[in-house]
Design a protein around this motif. Structure first.
Motif, PDB file in Angstrom:
ATOM      1  N   GLN A 168       0.824  -1.212   0.000  1.00  0.00           N
ATOM      2  CA  GLN A 168       0.000   0.000   0.000  1.00  0.00           C
ATOM      3  C   GLN A 168       0.860   1.265   0.000  1.00  0.00           C
ATOM      4  OE1 GLN A 168      -4.086   0.830   1.448  1.00  0.00           O
ATOM      5  NE2 GLN A 168      -3.021   1.196   3.360  1.00  0.00           N
ATOM      6  N   ALA A 191      -6.286  -1.245   1.140  1.00  0.00           N
ATOM      7  CA  ALA A 191      -5.500  -2.424   1.512  1.00  0.00           C
ATOM      8  C   ALA A 191      -6.173  -3.705   1.040  1.00  0.00           C
ATOM      9  CB  ALA A 191      -5.287  -2.457   3.024  1.00  0.00           C
ATOM     10  N   GLY A 222      -4.322   5.665   2.768  1.00  0.00           N
ATOM     11  CA  GLY A 222      -3.943   4.813   1.656  1.00  0.00           C
ATOM     12  C   GLY A 222      -4.616   5.279   0.386  1.00  0.00           C
ATOM     13  N   THR A 269      -1.459   2.837  -5.183  1.00  0.00           N
ATOM     14  CA  THR A 269      -1.215   1.463  -4.753  1.00  0.00           C
ATOM     15  C   THR A 269      -1.321   0.497  -5.931  1.00  0.00           C
ATOM     16  OG1 THR A 269      -2.019   1.905  -2.514  1.00  0.00           O
ATOM     17  CG2 THR A 269      -2.027  -0.381  -3.237  1.00  0.00           C
TER      18      THR A 269
END
Length: 563
Positions: free
Chosen positions: A75, A286, A323, A328
């Motif tokens: 992440q 995530a 995040g 990511t």
């Protein structure tokens, strides 16, 4: 009892067996992500009412901490589009100093959520709520960028929906055609670059890397071309330099926020909103990463890392961080194998600030607005609106209400309403699943000719505050002699349900009716023991309904009749 704190960053396990080949992959991925993050970090900060360096500082400091201490292997953390609307509102209403305080408080809240292992609770937020406010935020982001996309001259943009519409409508006469041209050109490049780059042939020494062009983000290509065009042709458009004076080539000095109660109490609700949104965004991101790499993140470790990052970031002029899905995904597709890639991405941005900060002065704001328009479009799940007809009314109402409240009112009110509506819907549905069924002589022959004196009821579902009407109905229609309740299929009894059962016991005693409970399982048996219900019933507990019927009729226990 406070749970034991388990602080184990994913970096520790990811470095087991780490070698040069993996480092090479992480290095390449980190450099690629830094290229993607550079324009986004500045654009998010500017859209939030801050200077562009605030986004860069956040990507560097928070991005490094989230990768180094987080619970996910791949992440990438940093400033996110979801925060734009909230941060802009805080800055406009309370000022930058209080944004620092709100971000710090949100970091403390996130850290506490991780320490007390509340990471899994975020998954309980309904999908309709998440889609509603995500699409609402996307609309507000796009709306907030119209000013720079059109090059309008508006001294101060309002933070609320109707204020933005009014400001845009009353200043359309200030449209800058050069800015609009730069914005449209930039948007075309951002949208079409990946498609065009794949068609570029490899032409020996002229274009030896033609097959690699598609790996270059369209946002960077648009940024370079637009900045070059503005500088070479001296186009009359607003740039980072003309509005903010450029980007400093160093990190800012440490700034400690005022943590006095008088200041903190006003920023508590904004801090809670930032913390909840950050938690939702980071853990959703995530989970997306887990699906791509076949891994499983630690949600509590991730929240602790997010908390530490949001405590540290504002100390150096940063904004809230979480995040980020786009970066990511880029990290994963670029071959990242460990959190080292995220740390490389942060360090690369640091080098860019120290070496190439002066070049940022010529970046046109119209290009950053175009990039954010593209981000907003990709951020929303617009297909869900076309599929609403296939869902039940409560889902549709919740999604649309959260979406409209996010756009027209604010995110806090939208999420509060969404969770409230989801809870009411859940209670209603569970209460409808809780039902009762009367057993007759066809099932238990021993009841033949005695059904006026002896009633046998089988209960299903959860006996909680939303479904106690079943017990109330039994109280209103008691048999002459004995009431047998089969509780084997009751999976849960709350305190209200237990209290209603006690009322049934008292009502039966008062009416001279014998009450027999059968088949209490696990949780219902435990709450009956703790509330004293077992003591009130004494010998009137049976292991199953067959034994209960036998006790009521004075016959031998027998299984129910077939059919």
């Amino acid at each position: 009892m406070v749970p034991a704190v388990s602080f184990r960053p994913r970096l520790i396990s990811a470095l087991a067996g780490y070698d040069r080949a993996r480092f090479t992959q992480d290095l390449g991925a980190g450099l690629t992500v830094a290229v993607v993050a550079l324009p986004l970090a500045m654009a998010f900060a500017i859209a939030s009412g801050l200077k562009p360096e605030a986004g860069l500082f956040t990507a560097i400091i928070a991005g490094f901490i989230i990768s180094a201490l987080g619970g996910s292997r791949v992440q990438i953390g940093g400033p996110a589009g979801a925060f734009i609307v909230i941060v802009y509102g805080i800055v406009q209403q309370y000022g930058v100093a209080n944004l620092i305080l709100a971000t710090t408080l949100s970091g403390l809240i996130l850290l506490a959520m991780g320490v007390f292992r509340l990471g899994t609770l975020i998954r309980f937020i309904p999908v309709a709520v998440i889609i509603g406010f995500t699409n609402g935020i996307a609309v507000l982001i796009a709306l907030s960028q119209i000013k720079d996309f059109l090059g309008l001259t508006i001294p101060k943009m309002p933070g609320e929906f109707f204020g933005i519409l009014h400001a845009l409508g009353t200043h359309l006469n200030t449209l800058n055609p050069w800015a609009l041209g730069v914005a449209l050109g930039s948007l075309v490049i951002v949208v079409g670059w990946q498609r065009w780059a794949k068609k570029v042939p490899v032409i020996g020494p002229i274009l030896p890397f033609g097959d690699k062009l598609s790996s270059v983000p369209g946002s960077i290509v648009a940024l370079i071309l637009a900045t070059t065009a503005v500088a070479v042709f001296h186009l009359p458009v607003e740039t980072i330099g003309s509005r903010f004076g450029g980007v400093p080539a160093s990190l800012p000095a440490l700034t400690v926020p005022d943590l006095s109660w008088d200041s903190a109490r006003h920023m508590l609700m904004p801090a809670v909103t930032l913390a909840l949104l950050g938690a939702i965004e980071s853990l959703l991101c995530a989970r997306v990463a887990d699906g791509m790499v076949g891994d499983r993140h630690d949600p509590n470790q991730e929240l602790m890392a997010q908390g530490i990052a949001n405590i540290a970031s504002p100390l150096f002029g940063g904004m809230p961080a979480t995040g980020t899905i786009a970066r990511t995904v880029t990290n994963v597709k670029s071959g990242a194998t460990s959190p080292v890639a995220g740390m490389v991405h942060a360090l690369t941005l640091l080098v860019v600030i120290l070496v190439a900060a002066p070049l940022a002065s010529s970046i046109p704001l119209a290009t950053l607005a175009a990039i954010l328009m593209f981000v907003a479009w990709n951020m929303g799940e617009w297909r869900e609106f076309t599929r609403l007809g296939s869902y039940r009314v409560p889902y549709r109402v919740t999604l649309l209400a959260v979406f409209l409240l996010t756009v027209v009112v604010d995110l806090t009110a939208a999420v509060e309403f969404g969770i409230f509506a989801a809870c009411i819907t859940f209670i209603y549905r569970i209460s409808n699943l809780t039902r009762s069924e009367r057993m007759t002589a066809d099932v238990y022959p021993a009841l033949a000719g005695r059904e006026a004196d002896i009633q046998v009821w089988r209960l299903y579902g959860a006996l909680f505050f939303g479904a106690v009407k079943l017990i109330e109905q039994l109280e209103d229609h008691l048999p002459a002699r004995t009431l047998v309740l089969d509780m084997k299929n009751v999976i849960y009894v709350d305190s209200t349900g237990a209290e209603e059962l006690e009322n049934l016991v008292h009502a039966c005693h008062k009416a001279g009716v014998r009450l027999i409970l059968c088949g209490l399982m696990n949780q219902p048996l435990d709450i009956a023991r703790r509330t004293g219900l077992l003591g009130a019933l004494k010998e009137e507990l049976q292991p199953d309904v067959a034994a209960g019927v036998a006790a009521a009729t004075g016959s031998e226990p027998a299984p129910p009749a077939a059919g």
